[in-house]
Scaffold this active site. Sequence first.
Site, PDB file in Angstrom:
ATOM      1  N   LYS A  15      59.359  33.133 -24.744  1.00 59.80           N
ATOM      2  CA  LYS A  15      58.802  31.781 -24.607  1.00 59.80           C
ATOM      3  C   LYS A  15      58.027  31.626 -23.291  1.00 59.80           C
ATOM      4  CE  LYS A  15      62.882  29.862 -24.855  1.00 59.80           C
ATOM      5  NZ  LYS A  15      63.705  31.095 -24.875  1.00 59.80           N
ATOM      6  N   ARG A  87      67.293  21.599 -25.603  1.00 64.31           N
ATOM      7  CA  ARG A  87      68.275  22.631 -25.954  1.00 64.31           C
ATOM      8  C   ARG A  87      69.488  22.046 -26.666  1.00 64.31           C
ATOM      9  NH1 ARG A  87      66.685  26.563 -21.620  1.00 64.31           N
ATOM     10  NH2 ARG A  87      67.889  28.465 -21.797  1.00 64.31           N
ATOM     11  N   ARG A 126      64.550  42.597 -17.834  1.00 66.75           N
ATOM     12  CA  ARG A 126      63.561  41.610 -17.343  1.00 66.75           C
ATOM     13  C   ARG A 126      63.514  41.585 -15.821  1.00 66.75           C
ATOM     14  NH1 ARG A 126      63.688  35.530 -19.521  1.00 66.75           N
ATOM     15  NH2 ARG A 126      65.837  35.496 -18.769  1.00 66.75           N
ATOM     16  N   ARG A 159      67.006  38.321 -12.521  1.00 69.98           N
ATOM     17  CA  ARG A 159      67.750  37.058 -12.511  1.00 69.98           C
ATOM     18  C   ARG A 159      69.248  37.352 -12.516  1.00 69.98           C
ATOM     19  NH1 ARG A 159      65.219  33.113 -17.072  1.00 69.98           N
ATOM     20  NH2 ARG A 159      67.455  32.651 -17.254  1.00 69.98           N
ATOM     21  N   ARG A 170      75.132  33.268 -23.112  1.00 68.75           N
ATOM     22  CA  ARG A 170      73.944  32.421 -23.361  1.00 68.75           C
ATOM     23  C   ARG A 170      73.553  32.454 -24.846  1.00 68.75           C
ATOM     24  NH1 ARG A 170      70.479  35.197 -19.120  1.00 68.75           N
ATOM     25  NH2 ARG A 170      68.718  34.031 -19.947  1.00 68.75           N
TER      26      ARG A 170
HETATM   27  P1  ADP Z   1      62.235  33.616 -22.559  1.00 67.38           P
HETATM   28  O1  ADP Z   1      61.363  32.721 -21.702  1.00 67.38           O
HETATM   29  O2  ADP Z   1      62.152  33.256 -24.015  1.00 67.38           O
HETATM   30  O3  ADP Z   1      63.653  33.712 -22.076  1.00 67.38           O
HETATM   31  P2  ADP Z   1      60.610  35.810 -21.444  1.00 67.38           P
HETATM   32  O4  ADP Z   1      59.218  35.344 -21.712  1.00 67.38           O
HETATM   33  O5  ADP Z   1      61.097  35.721 -20.038  1.00 67.38           O
HETATM   34  O6  ADP Z   1      61.651  35.077 -22.473  1.00 67.38           O
HETATM   35  O7  ADP Z   1      60.719  37.320 -21.977  1.00 67.38           O
HETATM   36  C1  ADP Z   1      61.972  38.026 -21.889  1.00 67.38           C
HETATM   37  C2  ADP Z   1      61.700  39.488 -21.561  1.00 67.38           C
HETATM   38  O8  ADP Z   1      61.023  40.109 -22.659  1.00 67.38           O
HETATM   39  C3  ADP Z   1      60.821  39.718 -20.345  1.00 67.38           C
HETATM   40  O9  ADP Z   1      61.260  40.914 -19.727  1.00 67.38           O
HETATM   41  C4  ADP Z   1      59.412  39.873 -20.943  1.00 67.38           C
HETATM   42  O10 ADP Z   1      58.563  40.665 -20.114  1.00 67.38           O
HETATM   43  C5  ADP Z   1      59.725  40.581 -22.256  1.00 67.38           C
HETATM   44  N1  ADP Z   1      58.822  40.200 -23.347  1.00 67.38           N
HETATM   45  C6  ADP Z   1      58.207  39.009 -23.547  1.00 67.38           C
HETATM   46  N2  ADP Z   1      57.482  39.020 -24.689  1.00 67.38           N
HETATM   47  C7  ADP Z   1      57.665  40.262 -25.235  1.00 67.38           C
HETATM   48  C8  ADP Z   1      57.190  40.918 -26.426  1.00 67.38           C
HETATM   49  N3  ADP Z   1      56.407  40.271 -27.300  1.00 67.38           N
HETATM   50  N4  ADP Z   1      57.594  42.188 -26.661  1.00 67.38           N
HETATM   51  C9  ADP Z   1      58.415  42.836 -25.780  1.00 67.38           C
HETATM   52  N5  ADP Z   1      58.898  42.280 -24.651  1.00 67.38           N
HETATM   53  C10 ADP Z   1      58.528  41.008 -24.380  1.00 67.38           C
HETATM   54  P1  AMP Z   2      66.142  29.691 -18.984  1.00 62.63           P
HETATM   55  O1  AMP Z   2      65.310  29.975 -17.776  1.00 62.63           O
HETATM   56  O2  AMP Z   2      65.436  28.812 -19.990  1.00 62.63           O
HETATM   57  O3  AMP Z   2      66.745  30.930 -19.588  1.00 62.63           O
HETATM   58  O4  AMP Z   2      67.367  28.800 -18.454  1.00 62.63           O
HETATM   59  C1  AMP Z   2      68.281  29.313 -17.491  1.00 62.63           C
HETATM   60  C2  AMP Z   2      69.506  28.401 -17.400  1.00 62.63           C
HETATM   61  O5  AMP Z   2      69.111  27.085 -16.934  1.00 62.63           O
HETATM   62  C3  AMP Z   2      70.243  28.131 -18.718  1.00 62.63           C
HETATM   63  O6  AMP Z   2      71.178  29.155 -19.029  1.00 62.63           O
HETATM   64  C4  AMP Z   2      70.914  26.778 -18.422  1.00 62.63           C
HETATM   65  O7  AMP Z   2      72.061  26.930 -17.596  1.00 62.63           O
HETATM   66  C5  AMP Z   2      69.851  26.066 -17.607  1.00 62.63           C
HETATM   67  N1  AMP Z   2      68.913  25.292 -18.437  1.00 62.63           N
HETATM   68  C6  AMP Z   2      67.563  25.498 -18.591  1.00 62.63           C
HETATM   69  N2  AMP Z   2      67.016  24.597 -19.430  1.00 62.63           N
HETATM   70  C7  AMP Z   2      68.047  23.793 -19.830  1.00 62.63           C
HETATM   71  C8  AMP Z   2      68.142  22.692 -20.727  1.00 62.63           C
HETATM   72  N3  AMP Z   2      67.060  22.215 -21.390  1.00 62.63           N
HETATM   73  N4  AMP Z   2      69.368  22.125 -20.918  1.00 62.63           N
HETATM   74  C9  AMP Z   2      70.455  22.576 -20.265  1.00 62.63           C
HETATM   75  N5  AMP Z   2      70.441  23.619 -19.425  1.00 62.63           N
HETATM   76  C10 AMP Z   2      69.246  24.236 -19.195  1.00 62.63           C
END
Ligand code: ADP
Ligand code: AMP
Length: 219
Positions: A15, A87, A126, A159, A170
Amino acid sequence: MSVRLVFLGPPGAGKGTQAQLLASQYGVEQLATGDILRRNVREGTELGREAKRYMDAGDLVPDAVIIGMVESELAGSTGFIVDGFPRTIAQAQAFDALLARLEAPLTAVLLFEVPREQLIERLTGRWICPKDQSSYHLTFNPPRNAGKCDVCGTGLVQRSDDTLETVTRRMAVYDEQTAPLIAYYRKQGNLISIHAERPVVDVTAEILTALSERQGAGA
Ligand code: ADP
Ligand code: AMP
């Protein structure tokens, strides 16, 4: 073209990666609640101190905190991509009320679908830029210069909640509290499923096509 999009899907579905690319392409703001919370944790604000214990455990930060945060971020905004919000059903209902007040209906909700084992691999590999929050992966989406952000050159970090243990928690939280939003938005007629298991460029192309078809259809 101004768009108002929600990116819905489990942790690691891509995302944030797509939101960053598409927000600049559409010229709209990207609002990632996780990024805002992490910034507050880093800066040691009261919000950050309150949120940290939930984030470290892989649990959700309470709805009232998140809703207040999104309301102040989106005041006056006409186009946006929200990623990681809503969420919970309570967050989605509060968001609908906010959008009604702003007279700004959603363009679409994109559901990022990826098999579970791929999500774990993506999250545990990541690396993010602590400055602009760009997201990379050692093998799937490596930076041009090892360990450095493509956009600003800052050293990449992992992270603290991307460990296998917290990732597992999660995923369970997603299944229990966030997955019900799929039916919620499907019922509103706003949901578009995306094959997010494909490479980054293919996912971007699929989203652009799906949105132009939807807007062409006058939806
Ligand atoms: P989210 O925001 O949904 O948690 P991220 O955009 O941070 O996910 O992506 C999670 C991990 O997967 C990161 O390491 C990113 O570089 C990788 N990633 C994102 N899109 C793709 C894809 N289409 N194919 C493979 N890896 C991806
Ligand atoms: P993310 O970066 O989206 O993976 O979020 C990291 C962490 O932030 C999550 O595991 C939650 O603890 C918190 N968080 C982010 N967005 C929300 C949301 N919309 N509602 C509640 N907690 C959130």
